[in-house]
Design a protein around this motif. Structure first.
Motif, PDB file in Angstrom:
ATOM      1  N   TYR A 139       0.837  -1.133   0.037  1.00  0.00           N
ATOM      2  CA  TYR A 139       0.006   0.131  -0.032  1.00  0.00           C
ATOM      3  C   TYR A 139       0.830   1.566   0.066  1.00  0.00           C
ATOM      4  CZ  TYR A 139      -2.869   3.845   2.133  1.00  0.00           C
ATOM      5  OH  TYR A 139      -3.487   4.901   2.286  1.00  0.00           O
ATOM      6  N   LEU A 140       1.624   1.389   0.717  1.00  0.00           N
ATOM      7  CA  LEU A 140       2.904   2.782   1.012  1.00  0.00           C
ATOM      8  C   LEU A 140       3.412   2.894   0.021  1.00  0.00           C
ATOM      9  CD1 LEU A 140       4.009   2.003   4.241  1.00  0.00           C
ATOM     10  CD2 LEU A 140       2.062   3.831   3.800  1.00  0.00           C
ATOM     11  N   GLN A 141       4.041   1.744  -0.961  1.00  0.00           N
ATOM     12  CA  GLN A 141       4.755   1.699  -1.772  1.00  0.00           C
ATOM     13  C   GLN A 141       3.839   2.036  -3.226  1.00  0.00           C
ATOM     14  OE1 GLN A 141       8.979  -0.515  -2.061  1.00  0.00           O
ATOM     15  NE2 GLN A 141       7.993  -0.761  -0.051  1.00  0.00           N
ATOM     16  N   GLU A 142       3.520   1.374  -3.673  1.00  0.00           N
ATOM     17  CA  GLU A 142       2.420   1.139  -4.693  1.00  0.00           C
ATOM     18  C   GLU A 142       1.450   1.833  -5.174  1.00  0.00           C
ATOM     19  OE1 GLU A 142       1.331  -3.589  -5.501  1.00  0.00           O
ATOM     20  OE2 GLU A 142       3.588  -3.944  -5.177  1.00  0.00           O
ATOM     21  N   VAL A 143       0.537   1.941  -3.781  1.00  0.00           N
ATOM     22  CA  VAL A 143      -0.382   3.458  -3.589  1.00  0.00           C
ATOM     23  C   VAL A 143      -0.158   4.666  -3.708  1.00  0.00           C
ATOM     24  CG1 VAL A 143      -2.790   3.374  -2.910  1.00  0.00           C
ATOM     25  CG2 VAL A 143      -2.293   0.850  -3.207  1.00  0.00           C
ATOM     26  N   LYS A 144       0.517   4.565  -3.151  1.00  0.00           N
ATOM     27  CA  LYS A 144       1.355   5.525  -1.712  1.00  0.00           C
ATOM     28  C   LYS A 144       2.184   6.711  -2.913  1.00  0.00           C
ATOM     29  CE  LYS A 144      -0.280   7.838   0.973  1.00  0.00           C
ATOM     30  NZ  LYS A 144      -2.057   9.193   1.246  1.00  0.00           N
ATOM     31  N   GLY A 145       3.316   5.194  -3.345  1.00  0.00           N
ATOM     32  CA  GLY A 145       4.041   5.687  -4.166  1.00  0.00           C
ATOM     33  C   GLY A 145       5.313   5.984  -3.518  1.00  0.00           C
ATOM     34  N   TYR A 146       5.276   6.051  -2.135  1.00  0.00           N
ATOM     35  CA  TYR A 146       6.424   5.947  -1.240  1.00  0.00           C
ATOM     36  C   TYR A 146       7.572   5.003  -1.619  1.00  0.00           C
ATOM     37  CZ  TYR A 146       3.623   8.343   2.211  1.00  0.00           C
ATOM     38  OH  TYR A 146       2.457   8.239   2.884  1.00  0.00           O
ATOM     39  N   GLU A 147       9.296   6.220  -1.575  1.00  0.00           N
ATOM     40  CA  GLU A 147      10.234   4.696  -1.477  1.00  0.00           C
ATOM     41  C   GLU A 147      10.582   4.732  -0.641  1.00  0.00           C
ATOM     42  OE1 GLU A 147      11.966   5.698  -3.716  1.00  0.00           O
ATOM     43  OE2 GLU A 147      11.313   6.750  -5.260  1.00  0.00           O
ATOM     44  N   PRO A 148      11.438   3.024  -0.783  1.00  0.00           N
ATOM     45  CA  PRO A 148      11.435   1.520   0.445  1.00  0.00           C
ATOM     46  C   PRO A 148      11.955   2.426   1.519  1.00  0.00           C
ATOM     47  CG  PRO A 148      11.833   1.361  -2.510  1.00  0.00           C
ATOM     48  CD  PRO A 148      12.179   3.015  -2.047  1.00  0.00           C
ATOM     49  N   ALA A 149      12.932   3.788   1.758  1.00  0.00           N
ATOM     50  CA  ALA A 149      13.432   3.884   2.724  1.00  0.00           C
ATOM     51  C   ALA A 149      12.226   5.319   3.435  1.00  0.00           C
ATOM     52  CB  ALA A 149      14.610   5.217   2.422  1.00  0.00           C
ATOM     53  N   VAL A 150      11.655   5.498   2.709  1.00  0.00           N
ATOM     54  CA  VAL A 150       9.675   6.294   3.421  1.00  0.00           C
ATOM     55  C   VAL A 150       9.330   5.674   4.104  1.00  0.00           C
ATOM     56  CG1 VAL A 150       8.091   8.108   2.949  1.00  0.00           C
ATOM     57  CG2 VAL A 150      10.524   8.148   1.751  1.00  0.00           C
ATOM     58  N   THR A 151       8.620   4.319   2.851  1.00  0.00           N
ATOM     59  CA  THR A 151       7.985   3.130   3.677  1.00  0.00           C
ATOM     60  C   THR A 151       8.746   2.409   5.038  1.00  0.00           C
ATOM     61  OG1 THR A 151       7.719   2.329   1.164  1.00  0.00           O
ATOM     62  CG2 THR A 151       7.433   1.154   2.924  1.00  0.00           C
ATOM     63  N   GLY A 152      10.208   2.197   5.287  1.00  0.00           N
ATOM     64  CA  GLY A 152      10.951   1.608   6.622  1.00  0.00           C
ATOM     65  C   GLY A 152       9.977   2.713   7.629  1.00  0.00           C
ATOM     66  N   LEU A 153      10.662   4.036   7.217  1.00  0.00           N
ATOM     67  CA  LEU A 153      10.003   5.361   8.746  1.00  0.00           C
ATOM     68  C   LEU A 153       8.625   5.057   8.673  1.00  0.00           C
ATOM     69  CD1 LEU A 153      11.874   8.128   7.255  1.00  0.00           C
ATOM     70  CD2 LEU A 153      12.636   6.266   9.284  1.00  0.00           C
ATOM     71  N   ALA A 154       7.086   4.752   7.377  1.00  0.00           N
ATOM     72  CA  ALA A 154       6.280   5.518   7.631  1.00  0.00           C
ATOM     73  C   ALA A 154       6.053   4.205   8.168  1.00  0.00           C
ATOM     74  CB  ALA A 154       5.312   5.211   6.080  1.00  0.00           C
ATOM     75  N   ILE A 155       6.306   2.580   8.179  1.00  0.00           N
ATOM     76  CA  ILE A 155       5.629   2.030   9.768  1.00  0.00           C
ATOM     77  C   ILE A 155       6.316   2.137  11.091  1.00  0.00           C
ATOM     78  CG2 ILE A 155       5.453   0.824   7.770  1.00  0.00           C
ATOM     79  CD1 ILE A 155       8.069  -1.128   9.203  1.00  0.00           C
ATOM     80  N   VAL A 156       6.756   3.102  11.362  1.00  0.00           N
ATOM     81  CA  VAL A 156       7.174   2.918  12.800  1.00  0.00           C
ATOM     82  C   VAL A 156       6.297   2.927  13.624  1.00  0.00           C
ATOM     83  CG1 VAL A 156       8.514   5.444  14.641  1.00  0.00           C
ATOM     84  CG2 VAL A 156       9.350   4.544  12.036  1.00  0.00           C
ATOM     85  N   PRO A 157       4.795   3.895  13.788  1.00  0.00           N
ATOM     86  CA  PRO A 157       3.761   3.710  14.090  1.00  0.00           C
ATOM     87  C   PRO A 157       3.454   1.866  14.755  1.00  0.00           C
ATOM     88  CG  PRO A 157       3.540   5.400  12.730  1.00  0.00           C
ATOM     89  CD  PRO A 157       4.782   4.563  12.151  1.00  0.00           C
ATOM     90  N   LEU A 158       3.412   1.100  14.065  1.00  0.00           N
ATOM     91  CA  LEU A 158       3.184  -0.192  13.668  1.00  0.00           C
ATOM     92  C   LEU A 158       4.249  -0.593  15.479  1.00  0.00           C
ATOM     93  CD1 LEU A 158       1.373  -1.872  13.485  1.00  0.00           C
ATOM     94  CD2 LEU A 158       3.001  -2.779  11.683  1.00  0.00           C
ATOM     95  N   ILE A 159       4.976  -0.197  15.173  1.00  0.00           N
ATOM     96  CA  ILE A 159       6.645  -0.258  16.013  1.00  0.00           C
ATOM     97  C   ILE A 159       6.350   0.173  17.347  1.00  0.00           C
ATOM     98  CG2 ILE A 159       8.585  -0.779  16.992  1.00  0.00           C
ATOM     99  CD1 ILE A 159       9.176  -0.661  14.013  1.00  0.00           C
TER     100      ILE A 159
END
Length: 213
Positions: free
Chosen positions: A37-57
């Motif tokens: 979802y974050l990469q294909e739908v929102k268009g985030y780069e892999p590094a940004v995607t890694g930061l975007a899942i921080v709330p899950l941690i």
């Protein structure tokens, strides 16, 4: 010969094992679609995607310390945590390309808080449902329950996604399906924890004891 299925006569062991399976079922369903979802739908780069899942941690790291204060009342802690996972998945099922990241991050926080709230109590419940000398068996059962839940979560999510023409069209129905199953299983877990717990039987020698003359 290492596993005695009679241990599942314990309602508490059945309920906590199902709870672990349920929690990882919902969690791995999210893992399956999260980065897509974050990469294909929102268009985030892999590094940004890694930061975007921080709330899950975050919730998984912080909430267990708070949950420890209510360790004497595992039933509401477990039921509330699993319910949060289901509700968070329902919320995540509503997102699309135009959803602000802050909204999606809130649903990730709800799911992670539910995981951090319920998983320690469930793990402890499985292990302590058995006698001390079977603690290793309890640990193995807990691990097996997690693995089964993770595999089923990916399988169900992938199956629903495969029935739709695109990822965006299938993500919502997939997460809603998983959320409904999580909430239904949560009701079973809470009901099982309500029953009086009986000690799990142990494997003993069936021969009658020899009496001294």
């Amino acid at each position: 010969p290492l596993f005695d299925p009679r241990v599942f006569r314990s309602p508490r062991l059945r309920a906590t094992s199902l709870g672990l399976t349920t929690g990882f079922f919902g969690l791995f369903a999210l893992f399956f679609v999260n980065s897509q979802y974050l990469q294909e739908v929102k268009g985030y780069e892999p590094a940004v995607t890694g930061l975007a899942i921080v709330p899950l941690i975050t919730g998984m790291a912080v909430v267990p310390k708070l949950a420890a204060r209510w360790s004497a009342h595992p039933r509401p802690v477990i039921g509330g945590g699993l319910a949060l996972i289901g509700l968070g998945l329902l919320g995540a099922s509503t997102v699309d390309a135009g959803t602000p990241y802050a909204v999606y991050a809130c649903w990730l926080l709800v799911i992670s808080a539910g995981t951090g709230l319920s998983m320690p109590a469930l793990t402890l419940g499985v292990v302590t449902s058995l006698p001390h000398h079977q603690a290793g068996l309890g640990s193995g059962l807990g691990t097996s329950a997690r693995e089964i839940g993770a595999a089923l979560g990916v399988a169900v999510t992938g199956t629903v996604l495969a029935g739709h023409t695109g990822f965006t069209a299938g993500m919502g129905p997939a997460l809603r399906t998983v959320a409904a199953l999580v909430l239904a299983a949560t009701a079973l877990v809470v009901t099982g924890l309500r029953e009086p717990s009986r000690p799990a039987p142990t494997t003993t020698d069936a021969r009658p004891p020899v009496r001294e003359p």
